[in-house]
Enzyme design. Structure first.
Site, PDB file in Angstrom:
ATOM      1  N   SER A 198       2.208  29.884 -10.854  1.00 18.67           N
ATOM      2  CA  SER A 198       2.583  28.523 -10.456  1.00 18.67           C
ATOM      3  C   SER A 198       1.654  27.552 -11.162  1.00 18.67           C
ATOM      4  CB  SER A 198       2.396  28.369  -8.947  1.00 18.67           C
ATOM      5  OG  SER A 198       2.488  27.017  -8.551  1.00 18.67           O
ATOM      6  N   TYR A 222      -2.475  29.299  -0.974  1.00 12.81           N
ATOM      7  CA  TYR A 222      -1.519  29.520  -2.064  1.00 12.81           C
ATOM      8  C   TYR A 222      -2.195  29.346  -3.419  1.00 12.81           C
ATOM      9  CZ  TYR A 222       2.901  28.949  -4.686  1.00 12.81           C
ATOM     10  OH  TYR A 222       3.931  29.076  -5.577  1.00 12.81           O
TER      11      TYR A 222
END
Ligand SMILES: NC(=O)c1ccc[n+]([C@@H]2O[C@H](COP(=O)([O-])OP(=O)(O)OC[C@H]3O[C@@H](n4cnc5c(N)ncnc54)[C@H](O)[C@@H]3O)[C@@H](O)[C@H]2O)c1
Length: 263
Positions: free
Chosen positions: A144, A157
């Site tokens: 990501s 995350y």
């Protein structure tokens, strides 16, 4: 690049829905036979059946919790038993739980680590044992832009995605001499994915007191190319990394962010 993966054997974790399902379909469209693994058995089955019907490729639905080593090991063995080898392993399964640091329940933080980072380690470990013996293969982590830059109230995350890049670089070193390449892809916000549509727009709209359309616009405005990331944007890079065209690339973490992240 049609047919660039003709006859290859691919596995996608978290393949039951969202980006994982789109990547599994795309790999099949490029000629690969695809194992679709997900913790949700029903979505794995439905996606695998749909891909087989659409592409005529062989598919194999598998239920797996990527955070459980025995299950991951069995998943890889099942793919090899069915197809005889494993050429491409896409570690895509991940979860997102976002809290401000002082309010983050430790168990939830650990749960994100277990799936996103430990799960990637397990998938890479067991895919690598097969690929090392074959002396060929491509491991691809779906990372990501949060693996390159800190993420507001989203420490678990981002930490797992930063860790994923360290893992990618390190195991790329372990496996280079065996002809096994390991790379990560770092997408920007997939603004049409279930994650956004079913949860993030509503959460952020409530939090900031604006409409869901305004939330979407706010995220589009952060992208130099002024649009969200699409499944195909990511699929193009995954297919490239899986193919022989990327034969001199390993240990990379490639941004697919419309210019939002450049490091
Ligand atoms: N959606 C975005 O905006 C975005 C942006 C950048 C990167 N990503 C990354 O893309 C990947 C896919 O994201 P998505 O938005 O499609 O997510 P999603 O939540 O729609 O899909 C994730 C899939 O993984 C499965 N899964 C969850 N835990 C699992 C486990 N323990 N074992 C096996 N399967 C499990 C889920 O059942 C689901 O099918 C993730 O790695 C995510 O971090 C997403």
């Amino acid at each position: 690049m049609a047919g660039v993966l003709e006859g290859r054997i691919a596995l996608v974790t978290g393949g039951g829905q969202g980006l994982g399902a789109a990547l599994a379909l795309r790999l099949a469209q490029e000629g690969a036979h695809v194992a679709v693994a997900d913790i949700n058995e029903q979505t794995a089955r439905d996606t695998a059946a749909q891909i087989a019907a659409e592409t005529g490729r062989r598919t194999l639905p598998l239920q797996v919790d990527v955070a459980e080593e025995a299950q991951v090991s069995a998943m890889i063995d099942r793919v090899v038993a069915e197809f005889g080898r494993l050429d491409v392993a896409v570690s895509n399964a991940a979860i997102l739980i976002a809290e401000e640091i002082t309010e983050f329940p430790a168990e939830k933080w650990r749960a994100v680590m277990n799936v996103n980072l430990f799960g990637y380690f397990l998938v890479a470990k067991h895919a690598a044992r097969v690929m090392k013996a074959q002396r060929s293969g491509a491991i691809i982590q779906i990372n990501s832009k949060s693996g390159k830059k800190g993420s507001f109230k989203n420490s678990a995350y981002a930490a797992t995605k930063f860790g994923g890049i360290g893992l990618t670089q390190s195991i790329a070193l372990d496996l280079a001499e065996y002809g096994v390449r390991v790379n990560a892809v770092c997408p920007g916000n997939l603004l049409d994915s279930p994650l956004w549509i079913n949860s993030l727009y509503a959460q952020y709209a409530r939090k900031w007191g604006i409409s869901e359309a305004e939330v979407r616009q706010k995220y589009i405005d952060q992208v130099p190319m002024k649009r969200g990331c699409t499944y195909n944007d990511v699929g193009n890079v995954v297919v490239f990394l899986a193919s022989d065209q990327a034969s001199y690339m390993t240990g990379q973490a490639i941004n697919v962010t419309g210019g939002q992240e450049m490091r």
